[in-house]
Motif scaffolding. Structure first.
Motif, PDB file in Angstrom:
ATOM      1  N   CYS A  73       0.855  -1.197   0.000  1.00  0.00           N
ATOM      2  CA  CYS A  73       0.000   0.000   0.000  1.00  0.00           C
ATOM      3  C   CYS A  73       0.879   1.230   0.000  1.00  0.00           C
ATOM      4  N   LEU A  74       0.504   2.201  -0.806  1.00  0.00           N
ATOM      5  CA  LEU A  74       1.154   3.509  -0.778  1.00  0.00           C
ATOM      6  C   LEU A  74       0.096   4.566  -0.517  1.00  0.00           C
ATOM      7  N   THR A  75       0.378   5.486   0.397  1.00  0.00           N
ATOM      8  CA  THR A  75      -0.459   6.676   0.524  1.00  0.00           C
ATOM      9  C   THR A  75       0.428   7.860   0.194  1.00  0.00           C
TER      10      THR A  75
ATOM     11  N   SER B  28       5.914  -3.210   2.336  1.00  0.00           N
ATOM     12  CA  SER B  28       4.484  -3.521   2.347  1.00  0.00           C
ATOM     13  C   SER B  28       3.641  -2.260   2.544  1.00  0.00           C
ATOM     14  N   ASN B  29       4.221  -1.248   3.173  1.00  0.00           N
ATOM     15  CA  ASN B  29       3.494  -0.018   3.437  1.00  0.00           C
ATOM     16  C   ASN B  29       4.416   1.181   3.247  1.00  0.00           C
ATOM     17  N   ASP B  30       3.897   2.202   2.588  1.00  0.00           N
ATOM     18  CA  ASP B  30       4.696   3.388   2.254  1.00  0.00           C
ATOM     19  C   ASP B  30       3.759   4.587   2.391  1.00  0.00           C
ATOM     20  N   VAL B  31       4.139   5.559   3.197  1.00  0.00           N
ATOM     21  CA  VAL B  31       3.316   6.758   3.361  1.00  0.00           C
ATOM     22  C   VAL B  31       4.201   7.978   3.164  1.00  0.00           C
TER      23      VAL B  31
END
Lengths: 171, 126
Positions: free
Chosen positions: A81-83, A158-161
């Motif tokens: 997921c990227l926000t 797995s996660n990038d904000v």
């Protein structure tokens, strides 16, 4: 090949990929023990493994981003997921679609500070504070966070904000 | 369809609670941490509820006010919630400073606790 991320290593693992993954678990235990006064001599003199992994990732990420961001595809999976500035993107394709479409020709990141921690699920949490300059725009502060997970002996994001540090002045 | 995703609801509530308690009486923050929680505060590491609360309570200001500019929340593969906050704060009569904070929330026995927390002021070497 089994995924045994939460098991303690019972034997010395010679394959570099497996050792890379298992080292992080040992480092997590060492971190807890060292805070209780029992030190693991193997990690005393060097940076904790999660810091090595986090720093290695961060260096790679911004180097690729600033030179050829198409190459960032490898660090994401279909579950990533990227926000980006409040907008959500899921999966490698969605994320790379966004990154590749960012409207600047040149970009340069400068890291002011980075922090890394191990998580209870054997991931690495990395937070970066820095500044960036896109094309001829003014320098702006940014803040980015990555959650790294070891899948099949490879560390992926797995996660990038990402957020620019733009505040509404007028308080 | 109009509801926020559950991780946003949980993340937003946590963030609201955290800063409200921090700004009014930060000695009360203990309940969000466990013995395994990690805090990195301006590059310094603290582990476990007691050490973390001691650090937060020893911060040298009498008054503190946080203002959140933006917050983002995501679910993680291990069913945790990742929350990132960008904002500004004012301690006592100091100037307003930007800050960045990250929380990893995990559900233990039906309560969401903070297992990982990282705080940095937005101070760059210009």
């Amino acid at each position: 090949m089994e995924r045994q991320q939460t098991q303690q290593p019972a034997v010395l693992i010679s394959q570099p990929e497996k050792r890379w993954a298992l080292l992080s678990q040992r480092a997590c235990f060492s971190f807890r023990f060292s805070c209780c006064g029992v030190s693991d001599p193997n990690v005393m003199a060097e940076k904790p493994v999660w810091e090595q992994i986090g720093e290695g990732f961060v260096q790679h990420y911004y180097q690729q981003f600033d030179t050829n961001r198409q190459n960032l595809a490898d660090i994401y999976t279909d579950s990533s997921c990227l926000t980006w500035e409040g907008e959500g993107f899921q999966g490698k394709n969605g994320i790379m679609g966004k990154i590749n479409s960012l409207p600047f020709k040149t970009i340069q990141h400068s890291i002011t500070a980075q922090d890394h921690q191990p998580t209870p699920d054997s991931c690495v949490l990395s937070m970066v504070v820095g500044q960036l300059k896109a094309d001829d725009d003014q320098v702006m502060g940014f803040h980015q966070m990555f959650l790294l997970k070891n899948i099949d002996s490879k560390w992926i994001c797995s996660n990038d904000v990402f957020r620019l540090a733009l505040h509404n002045f007028g308080h | 369809m109009g509801d926020k995703p559950i991780w946003e609801q949980i993340g937003s509530s946590f963030v609201q609670h955290y800063y409200q308690v921090f700004d009014t009486d930060r000695t009360q923050l203990g309940s969000i941490y466990t013995g395994e929680s990690c805090l990195t505060w301006e590059g310094q590491q603290f582990q476990g509820k007691a050490a973390i609360v001691e650090k937060l309570c020893s911060l040298p200001f009498t008054k503190i006010a946080h203002s959140i500019t933006a917050q983002d929340h995501q679910p993680t593969p291990d069913s945790c919630i990742l929350s990132m906050v960008v904002g500004q704060l004012k301690a006592d009569d100091d100037q307003v400073l930007g800050f960045h904070q990250t929380f990893l929330l995990k559900s233990y026995s039906n309560a969401w606790v903070c297992t990982n927390e990282i705080f940095r002021l937005a101070l760059h070497n210009l």
